[in-house]
Design an enzyme around this catalytic site. Sequence first.
Site, PDB file in Angstrom:
ATOM      1  N   HIS A   1      -4.936   8.177   0.712  1.00  0.00           N
ATOM      2  CA  HIS A   1      -3.880   7.254   1.129  1.00  0.00           C
ATOM      3  C   HIS A   1      -2.545   7.877   0.712  1.00  0.00           C
ATOM      4  O   HIS A   1      -2.484   8.603  -0.281  1.00  0.00           O
ATOM      5  CB  HIS A   1      -4.110   5.931   0.395  1.00  0.00           C
ATOM      6  CG  HIS A   1      -3.242   4.798   0.821  1.00  0.00           C
ATOM      7  ND1 HIS A   1      -1.954   4.649   0.394  1.00  0.00           N
ATOM      8  CD2 HIS A   1      -3.495   3.729   1.627  1.00  0.00           C
ATOM      9  CE1 HIS A   1      -1.438   3.544   0.911  1.00  0.00           C
ATOM     10  NE2 HIS A   1      -2.364   2.962   1.664  1.00  0.00           N
TER      11      HIS A   1
ATOM     12  N   ASP B   1      -8.667   6.733  -7.389  1.00  0.00           N
ATOM     13  CA  ASP B   1      -8.003   5.645  -6.676  1.00  0.00           C
ATOM     14  C   ASP B   1      -9.107   4.704  -6.189  1.00  0.00           C
ATOM     15  O   ASP B   1      -9.803   4.990  -5.216  1.00  0.00           O
ATOM     16  CB  ASP B   1      -7.201   6.241  -5.506  1.00  0.00           C
ATOM     17  CG  ASP B   1      -6.674   5.177  -4.561  1.00  0.00           C
ATOM     18  OD1 ASP B   1      -6.966   3.988  -4.760  1.00  0.00           O
ATOM     19  OD2 ASP B   1      -5.954   5.554  -3.609  1.00  0.00           O
TER      20      ASP B   1
ATOM     21  N   GLN C   1     -10.133   0.728  -2.786  1.00  0.00           N
ATOM     22  CA  GLN C   1     -11.127   0.218  -1.823  1.00  0.00           C
ATOM     23  C   GLN C   1     -12.519   0.127  -2.432  1.00  0.00           C
ATOM     24  O   GLN C   1     -13.493  -0.026  -1.692  1.00  0.00           O
ATOM     25  CB  GLN C   1     -11.168   1.131  -0.583  1.00  0.00           C
ATOM     26  CG  GLN C   1      -9.873   1.215   0.182  1.00  0.00           C
ATOM     27  CD  GLN C   1      -9.483  -0.103   0.840  1.00  0.00           C
ATOM     28  OE1 GLN C   1     -10.318  -0.982   1.073  1.00  0.00           O
ATOM     29  NE2 GLN C   1      -8.198  -0.271   1.136  1.00  0.00           N
TER      30      GLN C   1
ATOM     31  N   LYS D   1      -6.578  -6.687  -2.829  1.00  0.00           N
ATOM     32  CA  LYS D   1      -7.656  -6.230  -1.953  1.00  0.00           C
ATOM     33  C   LYS D   1      -9.004  -6.773  -2.430  1.00  0.00           C
ATOM     34  O   LYS D   1     -10.016  -6.604  -1.769  1.00  0.00           O
ATOM     35  CB  LYS D   1      -7.697  -4.704  -1.912  1.00  0.00           C
ATOM     36  CG  LYS D   1      -6.445  -4.113  -1.250  1.00  0.00           C
ATOM     37  CD  LYS D   1      -6.536  -2.615  -1.160  1.00  0.00           C
ATOM     38  CE  LYS D   1      -5.212  -1.961  -0.839  1.00  0.00           C
ATOM     39  NZ  LYS D   1      -4.772  -2.171   0.546  1.00  0.00           N
TER      40      LYS D   1
ATOM     41  N   CYS E   1      -1.863   4.631   6.696  1.00  0.00           N
ATOM     42  CA  CYS E   1      -1.277   5.323   5.534  1.00  0.00           C
ATOM     43  C   CYS E   1      -2.081   6.553   5.150  1.00  0.00           C
ATOM     44  O   CYS E   1      -2.183   6.906   3.959  1.00  0.00           O
ATOM     45  CB  CYS E   1      -1.134   4.396   4.330  1.00  0.00           C
ATOM     46  SG  CYS E   1       0.129   3.169   4.561  1.00  0.00           S
TER      47      CYS E   1
HETATM   48  N1  PLP Z   1      -5.134   3.667  -2.102  1.00  0.00           N
HETATM   49  C1  PLP Z   1      -5.963   3.225  -1.152  1.00  0.00           C
HETATM   50  C2  PLP Z   1      -7.268   3.914  -0.929  1.00  0.00           C
HETATM   51  C3  PLP Z   1      -5.600   2.116  -0.388  1.00  0.00           C
HETATM   52  O1  PLP Z   1      -6.428   1.666   0.548  1.00  0.00           O
HETATM   53  C4  PLP Z   1      -4.354   1.487  -0.622  1.00  0.00           C
HETATM   54  C5  PLP Z   1      -3.928   0.369   0.222  1.00  0.00           C
HETATM   55  O2  PLP Z   1      -4.346   0.241   1.348  1.00  0.00           O
HETATM   56  C6  PLP Z   1      -3.550   1.975  -1.647  1.00  0.00           C
HETATM   57  C7  PLP Z   1      -3.957   3.071  -2.356  1.00  0.00           C
HETATM   58  C8  PLP Z   1      -2.240   1.318  -1.987  1.00  0.00           C
HETATM   59  O3  PLP Z   1      -2.489   0.038  -2.472  1.00  0.00           O
HETATM   60  P1  PLP Z   1      -1.282  -0.966  -2.768  1.00  0.00           P
HETATM   61  O4  PLP Z   1      -0.496  -1.021  -1.490  1.00  0.00           O
HETATM   62  O5  PLP Z   1      -1.958  -2.250  -3.087  1.00  0.00           O
HETATM   63  O6  PLP Z   1      -0.510  -0.410  -3.885  1.00  0.00           O
END
Ligand code: PLP
Length: 413
Positions: free
Chosen positions: A130, A207, A210, A233, A371
Site C-alpha cells: 500500500h 503492515d 488487512q 478496518k 493505493c
Molecule cells: N496498509 C494496508 C495494507 C492497507 O490496506 C491500508 C488501508 O487501506 C493502509 C495500510 C492504510 O491504512 P489507514 O488508511 O487506516 O492508515
Amino acid sequence: METALVKKIFDVDQVRKDFPILSREVNGKPLVYFDNAATSQKPLSVINALDNYYKTCNSNIHRGVYLISAEASEAYDKAKDKVKEFIGAKDSSEIIFTRGTTEAINLAAYSYGRQSVTEGDEVIISTMEHHSNIVPWQVLCDEKKAKLKIIPITDSGEIIMDEYKKMLNEKVKLVSICHISNSIGTINPVKEIIKLAHEKNIPILVDGAQAVHHTKVDVQSLDADFYAFSAHKMYGPMGIGVLYGKAELLEQMPPYQTGGDMISSVSFEKTDYNEIPMKFEAGTPNVEGAIGLTEAIDYINSIGRDQIHEHEKEILEYATEEIEQIESVKIIGTARNKTGSLSFIVEGLSALDIGIMLDTFGVAVRTGHHCTEPLMRRFKIPGTVRASFAMYNTKEEIDVFTSALRKSINILK
Ligand code: PLP
C-alpha cells in the site's frame, strides 16, 4: 478471550443483526457492502460504547484528579491491555496508539528509520505494498541517500522468496512488508519472511492493516519487530490504530512527535521523555477511539477469529467461482493463500464504469488502484474492481453482486 477448545457456531444472520447499517437501502436496493478493505462497518456494541463514553465520562485523561477523568484514563489504559492480548504482545508498554496504520508506519520510519538508516543502506519492501508502506520509506531513503529495494512478485501475486533471500545482506536496515495485500488478497508467508530477515539480524515491520480481523495474529510467535494496524478496518472507529514494537527497540528510539504527555519533565533547558509507550503519544489521545477499539476486539473475540476466517474463506471461494464463470472477467491476484479481497478487470470496460453501475444495484465496491499504483503497474493495468469481504457478508450477497455484474457488463458493452 477466545477459547480454543470450544468450537463456536458461526451464524451470519445473527452477526448481521449486530450491524445496523446493513439493513439500509441504497438506490432502492438493499445495501451489499463489499468495500470492507477500505473500511468495515461497525457493530452496535462499538457505536454504543462511543455514545456511552460521551454521555458518561468524557474528560481528558491522566492527571485528572476527579472521578470521570479517572474512569476515562482507566478505559484508555485498559484498551492497551486489550490490544496486547489480541495480538499476543509481551507487554502493554509495547502498544502505541496512533491515528491508524499510516501514522504507525510513519512513526517507525521517522523514529526507527532516521536513527538506523544511513547513506548506502537499504530498506526492503515488496511490489504489493500500500502507498502507506511505500512513501514513508521512499522519503526516508531519499533523505538518507539510502536505497529502497523492491521484492518482485509472480504473475499470481505471490512474493518470489528466492529473490527476497538474495536481497538480504548487511546493508539492509529494515524490511517492511504487508501481511495481507489490500488489493489482491495475498496472504504473505510473514513468519518465514521474518525468520529469513532475522537470520541476517534485520528487523522487520509488518503492515497488518488487512490481517488482524481476518486471521489470528500473534506478534511473539511471528517474532515481528513492529506490527501496524487500523481499528476502522476491524469493526472499530476511525482515527485510531496501533504500532506494536518490541520494547527493546522502542526504548532505543527517539520520540516521533513532541509536546504534552510524551514528557516526564520539562524545563527551558531540557526535556526528559516519558516511558514507552507514552514517549510516542504526544498530545491528547483519541480516548473514544481506544474505547471503540476495545469494544471491536471484544466483538471479534465473541465471534472467534477462526470462525471469521473460515466464513470469509468460504465467501471468497464462492465469489471467485461465480465470477470466473462470467466471460470477459479476469481475476487479478490468484495466490494460493488468499483472503479478504477479490480484484478483477472486465475486458474492454473501465473499472470505474463498472463500480458506478454496480452502485445502481446497491452493490458498493471500490475501483481504481487501491493505493497500490506500483502493483497495478506490475500487472500492466490502471486499476481493478475490488470486492472485499467481512464476517457479515453472505453467499446471497455474492449472488446479487454477480447478477448485478452481468447486467452491468451487458448495459456497458
Ligand atoms: N496498509 C494496508 C495494507 C492497507 O490496506 C491500508 C488501508 O487501506 C493502509 C495500510 C492504510 O491504512 P489507514 O488508511 O487506516 O492508515
